[in-house]
Design a protein around this motif. Structure first.
Motif, PDB file in Angstrom:
ATOM      1  N   LEU A 107      51.325  59.644  65.911  1.00 25.94           N
ATOM      2  CA  LEU A 107      51.914  58.750  64.923  1.00 25.94           C
ATOM      3  C   LEU A 107      51.082  57.481  64.779  1.00 25.94           C
ATOM      4  CD1 LEU A 107      55.711  59.070  65.847  1.00 25.94           C
ATOM      5  CD2 LEU A 107      54.368  60.432  64.244  1.00 25.94           C
ATOM      6  N   TRP A 108      50.612  56.982  65.903  1.00 23.76           N
ATOM      7  CA  TRP A 108      49.782  55.777  65.901  1.00 23.76           C
ATOM      8  C   TRP A 108      48.493  56.022  65.113  1.00 23.76           C
ATOM      9  CZ3 TRP A 108      45.759  52.595  66.843  1.00 23.76           C
ATOM     10  CH2 TRP A 108      46.025  51.262  67.179  1.00 23.76           C
TER      11      TRP A 108
ATOM     12  N   PHE B 138      47.164  54.194  61.730  1.00 25.13           N
ATOM     13  CA  PHE B 138      45.861  53.521  61.771  1.00 25.13           C
ATOM     14  C   PHE B 138      44.982  53.977  60.608  1.00 25.13           C
ATOM     15  CE2 PHE B 138      41.420  53.262  63.224  1.00 25.13           C
ATOM     16  CZ  PHE B 138      41.351  51.937  63.650  1.00 25.13           C
ATOM     17  N   GLU B 139      44.941  55.268  60.379  1.00 25.01           N
ATOM     18  CA  GLU B 139      44.113  55.777  59.286  1.00 25.01           C
ATOM     19  C   GLU B 139      44.669  55.357  57.924  1.00 25.01           C
ATOM     20  OE1 GLU B 139      42.007  59.939  57.749  1.00 25.01           O
ATOM     21  OE2 GLU B 139      43.264  59.923  59.554  1.00 25.01           O
ATOM     22  N   GLU B 140      45.993  55.307  57.804  1.00 22.79           N
ATOM     23  CA  GLU B 140      46.595  54.899  56.542  1.00 22.79           C
ATOM     24  C   GLU B 140      46.207  53.471  56.157  1.00 22.79           C
ATOM     25  OE1 GLU B 140      50.802  55.415  56.542  1.00 22.79           O
ATOM     26  OE2 GLU B 140      50.697  57.600  56.728  1.00 22.79           O
TER      27      GLU B 140
ATOM     28  N   ARG C 107      54.168  47.959  59.372  1.00 23.31           N
ATOM     29  CA  ARG C 107      54.972  48.635  58.350  1.00 23.31           C
ATOM     30  C   ARG C 107      54.663  50.131  58.309  1.00 23.31           C
ATOM     31  NH1 ARG C 107      53.733  43.819  55.511  1.00 23.31           N
ATOM     32  NH2 ARG C 107      51.970  44.835  54.478  1.00 23.31           N
ATOM     33  N   ALA C 108      53.373  50.469  58.370  1.00 22.10           N
ATOM     34  CA  ALA C 108      52.969  51.872  58.312  1.00 22.10           C
ATOM     35  C   ALA C 108      53.463  52.638  59.534  1.00 22.10           C
ATOM     36  CB  ALA C 108      51.449  51.973  58.207  1.00 22.10           C
ATOM     37  N   LEU C 109      53.376  52.038  60.705  1.00 22.26           N
ATOM     38  CA  LEU C 109      53.802  52.717  61.918  1.00 22.26           C
ATOM     39  C   LEU C 109      55.315  52.957  61.910  1.00 22.26           C
ATOM     40  CD1 LEU C 109      52.864  53.871  64.619  1.00 22.26           C
ATOM     41  CD2 LEU C 109      53.239  51.613  65.636  1.00 22.26           C
TER      42      LEU C 109
ATOM     43  N   ARG D 202      58.835  61.133  60.530  1.00 26.93           N
ATOM     44  CA  ARG D 202      58.656  62.205  61.517  1.00 26.93           C
ATOM     45  C   ARG D 202      59.690  62.143  62.642  1.00 26.93           C
ATOM     46  NH1 ARG D 202      52.246  62.831  62.609  1.00 26.93           N
ATOM     47  NH2 ARG D 202      53.039  64.698  63.702  1.00 26.93           N
ATOM     48  N   ALA D 203      60.833  61.554  62.334  1.00 26.17           N
ATOM     49  CA  ALA D 203      61.879  61.402  63.349  1.00 26.17           C
ATOM     50  C   ALA D 203      62.355  62.758  63.888  1.00 26.17           C
ATOM     51  CB  ALA D 203      63.056  60.620  62.774  1.00 26.17           C
TER      52      ALA D 203
END
Length: 221
Positions: free
Chosen positions: A23-24, A28-30, A72-74, A81-82
């Protein structure tokens, strides 16, 4: 009786089953447009520090604006993806029982975590742990870089004196942060650090885990 219990989240109350790093990396890529090749050490650190050091590893500039976008993205990635988190991760054995018993006794509880708040909320809700916690009184990755700073923020939000607080965490960094903030520290050897190492770090009490509810309660209150 202790008036405020402050909980670390990762490897103290729950584990993500390896999904946390995925998820991290996605967040990061986003926000950077760069695929994450490696991640800075995460043990006992905060998202702000991890992001700054991971950006450095990729020769990317760091700024407060980058962290805000990343936070915000994280959080959003955790929301999306919960269900996957629920399948792959788990609350640590005994965690829910200890939280419930403390709540029954009227003990206030919240979290002090390096996670950004939205991600922390999702993690706790997925495993049914959020009902026992006053999340508005907690401290998160948005609130600072080091554990002492976060602990002080949580105590200020809850109007709690340091002598009336106890912090539970699983790393030497948690213990060091609690010592600097002047709170009682109960370390839980449910992460990568052994009970002996946590004792050597200076924890007031050390638990092998949370499965023995009465033992945990005795150490906490």
């Amino acid at each position: 009786m202790t008036k405020l219990v402050l909980w670390d989240i990762d490897h103290t109350l729950m584990a993500t089953g390896g999904l946390g790093r995925e998820l991290w990396a996605q967040a990061f890529e986003e926000v950077t447009g760069v695929e994450m090749r490696e991640q800075a050490s995460v043990t006992g650190s905060t998202e702000r520090v991890i992001l700054r050091e991971t950006a450095r590893l990729h020769d990317l500039p760091y700024s407060d604006e980058l962290f805000e976008s990343f936070a915000r993205a994280l959080g959003a990635v955790h929301v999306r993806r919960a269900a996957e988190l629920r399948e792959r991760g788990h609350a640590l054995p005994g965690a829910a029982a200890v939280l419930a018993r403390l709540a029954e006794q009227g003990v206030r509880q919240t979290v002090v975590t390096g996670n950004v708040r939205r991600a922390a909320e999702v993690k706790l809700a997925v495993f049914g742990l959020d009902d026992y916690l006053r999340l508005d009184e907690g401290a998160y990755g948005e609130d600072g870089e080091e554990r002492p700073e976060l602990l002080r923020a949580a105590m200020a939000r809850s109007s709690t004196r340091r002598e009336d607080a106890v912090f539970l965490g699983d790393t030497p960094a948690d213990v060091a942060g609690g010592l600097e903030a002047g709170v009682q520290i109960v370390a839980v050897a449910t992460g990568r650090t052994s009970a002996e190492e946590l004792r050597d770090a200076g924890a007031d009490a050390v638990l092998e885990g949370l499965t023995d509810t009465e033992k945990a309660l005795a150490a906490i209150v």
